[in-house]
Design an enzyme around this catalytic site. Structure first.
Site, mmCIF file in Angstrom:
data_model
loop_
_atom_site.group_PDB
_atom_site.id
_atom_site.type_symbol
_atom_site.label_atom_id
_atom_site.label_comp_id
_atom_site.label_asym_id
_atom_site.label_seq_id
_atom_site.Cartn_x
_atom_site.Cartn_y
_atom_site.Cartn_z
ATOM 1 C CD GLU A 253 26.981 91.382 29.715
ATOM 2 O OE1 GLU A 253 25.909 91.972 30.157
ATOM 3 O OE2 GLU A 253 27.951 91.150 29.878
ATOM 4 N NE ARG B 257 29.306 99.368 33.396
ATOM 5 C CZ ARG B 257 28.525 99.796 34.402
ATOM 6 N NH1 ARG B 257 29.281 100.562 35.442
ATOM 7 N NH2 ARG B 257 27.531 99.406 34.519
ATOM 8 C CG HIS B 258 29.576 95.579 29.479
ATOM 9 N ND1 HIS B 258 29.058 96.699 29.823
ATOM 10 C CD2 HIS B 258 28.810 94.861 30.369
ATOM 11 C CE1 HIS B 258 28.346 96.890 30.574
ATOM 12 N NE2 HIS B 258 28.128 95.550 31.059
ATOM 13 N NE ARG C 40 28.588 86.780 33.189
ATOM 14 C CZ ARG C 40 28.334 87.491 34.342
ATOM 15 N NH1 ARG C 40 28.006 88.697 34.244
ATOM 16 N NH2 ARG C 40 28.846 87.170 35.259
ATOM 17 N NE ARG D 46 32.659 95.753 34.886
ATOM 18 C CZ ARG D 46 31.116 95.738 34.736
ATOM 19 N NH1 ARG D 46 30.643 96.122 35.945
ATOM 20 N NH2 ARG D 46 30.633 95.396 33.417
ATOM 21 C CD GLU E 81 27.855 95.319 39.276
ATOM 22 O OE1 GLU E 81 26.702 95.876 38.606
ATOM 23 O OE2 GLU E 81 28.090 94.453 38.927
ATOM 24 C CB SER F 202 27.202 91.353 41.415
ATOM 25 O OG SER F 202 25.803 91.589 41.722
HETATM 26 P P1 AMO Z 1 27.712 89.671 38.221
HETATM 27 O O1 AMO Z 1 27.194 89.159 36.791
HETATM 28 O O2 AMO Z 1 27.091 90.921 38.510
HETATM 29 O O3 AMO Z 1 27.370 88.640 39.197
HETATM 30 O O4 AMO Z 1 29.452 89.716 37.650
HETATM 31 C C1 AMO Z 1 30.300 89.923 38.985
HETATM 32 C C2 AMO Z 1 30.998 90.963 38.370
HETATM 33 O O5 AMO Z 1 31.788 90.562 37.326
HETATM 34 C C3 AMO Z 1 32.217 92.020 36.640
HETATM 35 N N1 AMO Z 1 31.529 91.737 35.268
HETATM 36 C C4 AMO Z 1 31.928 92.245 33.933
HETATM 37 N N2 AMO Z 1 33.315 92.585 33.616
HETATM 38 C C5 AMO Z 1 33.617 92.834 32.602
HETATM 39 N N3 AMO Z 1 32.838 92.516 31.433
HETATM 40 C C6 AMO Z 1 31.490 92.038 31.803
HETATM 41 N N4 AMO Z 1 30.714 91.830 30.652
HETATM 42 C C7 AMO Z 1 31.384 91.759 33.102
HETATM 43 N N5 AMO Z 1 29.968 91.545 33.627
HETATM 44 C C8 AMO Z 1 30.281 91.607 34.876
HETATM 45 C C9 AMO Z 1 31.546 93.097 37.471
HETATM 46 C C10 AMO Z 1 30.569 92.485 38.204
HETATM 47 O O6 AMO Z 1 30.331 93.419 39.467
HETATM 48 N N6 AMO Z 1 27.377 85.150 40.163
HETATM 49 C C11 AMO Z 1 27.424 86.605 40.509
HETATM 50 C C12 AMO Z 1 28.519 86.805 41.433
HETATM 51 C C13 AMO Z 1 27.921 86.602 42.919
HETATM 52 O O7 AMO Z 1 26.670 86.741 43.236
HETATM 53 O O8 AMO Z 1 28.868 85.958 43.709
HETATM 54 C C14 AMO Z 1 27.728 87.176 39.212
HETATM 55 O O9 AMO Z 1 28.387 86.647 38.204
HETATM 56 O O10 AMO Z 1 32.490 93.607 38.260
HETATM 57 P P1 ATP Z 2 26.315 93.000 35.687
HETATM 58 O O1 ATP Z 2 27.580 92.839 36.257
HETATM 59 O O2 ATP Z 2 25.399 92.742 36.696
HETATM 60 O O3 ATP Z 2 26.047 92.400 34.581
HETATM 61 P P2 ATP Z 2 27.178 95.297 34.616
HETATM 62 O O4 ATP Z 2 27.658 96.438 35.223
HETATM 63 O O5 ATP Z 2 27.883 94.437 33.846
HETATM 64 O O6 ATP Z 2 26.435 94.519 35.714
HETATM 65 P P3 ATP Z 2 24.457 95.248 33.245
HETATM 66 O O7 ATP Z 2 24.062 94.759 34.695
HETATM 67 O O8 ATP Z 2 24.860 94.204 32.296
HETATM 68 O O9 ATP Z 2 25.875 95.715 33.746
HETATM 69 O O10 ATP Z 2 23.946 96.659 32.965
HETATM 70 C C1 ATP Z 2 24.328 97.601 33.908
HETATM 71 C C2 ATP Z 2 24.227 98.872 33.045
HETATM 72 O O11 ATP Z 2 25.261 98.805 32.222
HETATM 73 C C3 ATP Z 2 22.684 99.082 32.470
HETATM 74 O O12 ATP Z 2 22.094 99.715 33.390
HETATM 75 C C4 ATP Z 2 23.067 99.595 31.199
HETATM 76 O O13 ATP Z 2 22.954 101.078 31.459
HETATM 77 C C5 ATP Z 2 24.514 99.670 30.997
HETATM 78 N N1 ATP Z 2 24.790 98.868 29.804
HETATM 79 C C6 ATP Z 2 24.960 97.525 29.597
HETATM 80 N N2 ATP Z 2 24.985 97.034 28.402
HETATM 81 C C7 ATP Z 2 25.172 98.313 27.496
HETATM 82 C C8 ATP Z 2 25.325 98.476 26.265
HETATM 83 N N3 ATP Z 2 25.395 97.697 25.161
HETATM 84 N N4 ATP Z 2 25.275 99.928 25.878
HETATM 85 C C9 ATP Z 2 25.157 100.772 26.839
HETATM 86 N N5 ATP Z 2 25.075 100.675 28.410
HETATM 87 C C10 ATP Z 2 24.955 99.248 28.567
#
Ligand code: AMO
Ligand code: ATP
Length: 462
Positions: free
Chosen positions: A236, A242-243, A234, A436, A385, A388
């Site tokens: 991002e 958590r990312h 990703r 996570r 989370e 998803s």
């Molecule tokens: P989503 O984008 O929500 O869904 O990703 C699924 C799960 O992956 C984890 N996650 C991450 N963990 C670490 N760093 C990140 N940047 C990050 N982004 C997401 C989270 C999240 O819940 N295709 C759909 C899944 C589906 O519908 O089957 C998808 O990718 O725990």
């Molecule tokens: P997904 O797995 O669906 O991507 P996620 O838990 O990784 O979910 P996002 O859906 O990308 O996160 O975003 C969820 C929340 O995380 C957003 O509402 C936002 O508040 C927060 N977030 C995402 N990126 C950042 C960032 N760079 N700084 C602070 N908060 C962030």
């Protein structure tokens, strides 16, 4: 061949045995006449004494006294009861009398930090007369090979292996097929944003943002139920706790017979299997982690708690949050809802079902009765989370319509859409972030602690 002993396997009955082992030099103290070498294997430590005897010369004692920390040694010794308990060692009641010692591999004397410092708990570091120096996360990650030698890290990565083994074991037992989908793609898999571009001979390739399209295509190929453990990329620029820019996805996808709640039932069984497996099969590892990073036991229900998105929003509104029914949850509200649910239901794990369609990806199946909602869900651990998922659209015309509405260039996903043209079963699934799950189970507070060599916007090495 010589049998090599493990420190953890020794007990009172071992006294008098002559053993051979390989271990690291954790610490050394010398009085001149004797050298005391603390030996370490993974999370186990024992004191070894080198004193002049028939087989040990004065020179040998001197040699042991100047061993560098972290060197690997091969020791032949006699096991004895310790005259006084050695509280700093996990084998506090035993010691080894060294007969022979060879250095297998030297460590340079200057370490980036001491293992004992990197293993100290917050409470130990905050004591007024603490003997430990705090080691920052950046320093640890820059020297990850040394950092990973701490007992807590050894345990964390055994637990991580456990999460994957339990995931695989449960789904394989439910007749799922393990697949390996490509990570080099001709187009983005989750819409255009957040995708890493790479050069691919004379054109561009994209690193997979999930196995989404391929796990669905596998179902179109009559594989019925599939799962995958693999890397997810990703792009991002999220510098949060958590990312990651690369993480490990635990993905599953299955045919639905009558209702998409069959997928939720499967995920329920899967998570309970993982939580129970960690609790019951990894007691020792959990104890080791908690010694450095104390955490509250992870609470879950059987069956797991399921609530609808509107109920979640209602609970938030009742507690002072101003938000619309169809608005997405902010990170703050997500965590607040987790706390409210813990208070009300005493669980650290729950499923939130029926999300507003507008906040979900294009492939999500809308609710048949009210298009405002969708057959999709997220799952949370300690208010964050971890999964998803959704029932997916399996009608190619409708899928085309939804992709267009999301502004997706149709030509880039045509092979995916086409795979539904030859008859496709109703299906759904979910994707879990492995790092996570472990971070939240152990309440570690930072995803970098559960990633072996983490990748984030600022870190590509080591
Ligand atoms: P989503 O984008 O929500 O869904 O990703 C699924 C799960 O992956 C984890 N996650 C991450 N963990 C670490 N760093 C990140 N940047 C990050 N982004 C997401 C989270 C999240 O819940 N295709 C759909 C899944 C589906 O519908 O089957 C998808 O990718 O725990
Ligand atoms: P997904 O797995 O669906 O991507 P996620 O838990 O990784 O979910 P996002 O859906 O990308 O996160 O975003 C969820 C929340 O995380 C957003 O509402 C936002 O508040 C927060 N977030 C995402 N990126 C950042 C960032 N760079 N700084 C602070 N908060 C962030």
């Amino acid at each position: 061949r010589v049998k090599f002993t493990k420190i953890g396997g020794l007990n009172e009955a071992s006294a008098g045995d002559t053993i051979t082992l390989r271990a690291r030099v954790h610490n050394v103290r010398s009085t001149g006449k004797q050298a005391f070498v603390i030996l370490r294997q993974r999370y186990d430590t024992i004191q070894a004494v080198c004193a002049v005897s028939d087989t040990v010369s004065k020179l040998m004692v001197k040699f042991c006294g100047i061993l560098t920390r972290e060197s690997l040694v091969r020791v032949e010794a006699t096991v004895a009861s310790a005259p006084t308990p050695i509280s700093s060692c996990s084998q506090s009641g035993l010691e080894l009398q060294i007969n022979k010692l060879f250095v297998v591999s030297h460590s340079v004397p200057q370490l980036p930090f001491q293992i004992d410092d990197a293993s100290a708990s917050k409470a130990e570091l905050e004591k007024e007369d603490t003997k430990y120096t705090a080691v920052g996360l950046d320093n640890r990650l820059n020297n990850r090979v040394i950092d990973l030698r701490t007992p807590a890290n050894q345990a964390i990565f055994r637990l991580q292996s456990g999460v994957c083994a339990l995931f695989r074991q449960y789904l394989a037992g439910m007749n799922f097929v393990e697949i390996h989908s490509p990570k080099l793609l001709g187009a983005a898999s989750e819409g255009g944003a957040n995708v890493f571009k790479a050069s691919y001979f004379d054109r561009s390739a994209y690193l997979a943002q999930s196995p989404q399209l391929f796990k669905q295509m596998a179902l179109c190929s009559d594989m019925e139920r599939v799962f995958e453990i693999g890397p997810v990329f990703r792009a991002e620029d999220s510098n949060t706790h958590r990312h990651l820019t690369e993480f490990t996805g635990l993905d599953m996808e299955m045919e639905i017979n009558e209702h998409y709640h069959e997928v939720l039932d499967m995920l329920d069984g899967l998570f309970v299997h993982i939580f129970k497996g960690l609790r019951d099969q990894y007691k020792h590892e959990l104890k080791i982690v908690s010694q450095q990073y104390p955490f509250e036991d992870f609470k879950f229900m059987e069956p797991s708690l399921r609530i609808n998105y509107v109920e979640g929003v209602k609970l938030l509104r009742e507690n002072g949050v101003e938000m619309g029914e169809e608005e997405d949850l902010t990170t703050e509200n997500e965590k607040f809802l987790g706390r409210l649910i813990k208070e009300k239901y005493d669980t650290d794990f729950y499923m939130l079902d029926k999300f507003p369609l507008a906040v979900r990806p294009f492939y999500t199946m809308p609710d048949a009765q009210d298009k405002k909602w969708s057959n999709s869900y997220d799952m949370f651990m300690r208010g964050e989370e971890i999964l998803s998922g959704a029932q997916r659209i399996h009608d190619p015309a409708f899928l085309t319509e939804r992709a267009s509405e999301h502004g997706i260039e149709l030509s880039t996903i045509q092979p995916y859409i086409d795979s539904f043209k030859y008859g496709a079963p109703p299906h759904g699934g979910g994707g879990i972030g492995m790092e996570r799950v472990l971070m939240l189970y152990l309440a570690l507070g930072n995803i970098r602690r559960t990633s072996l060599f983490p990748r984030d916007p600022k870190r590509l090495s080591p």
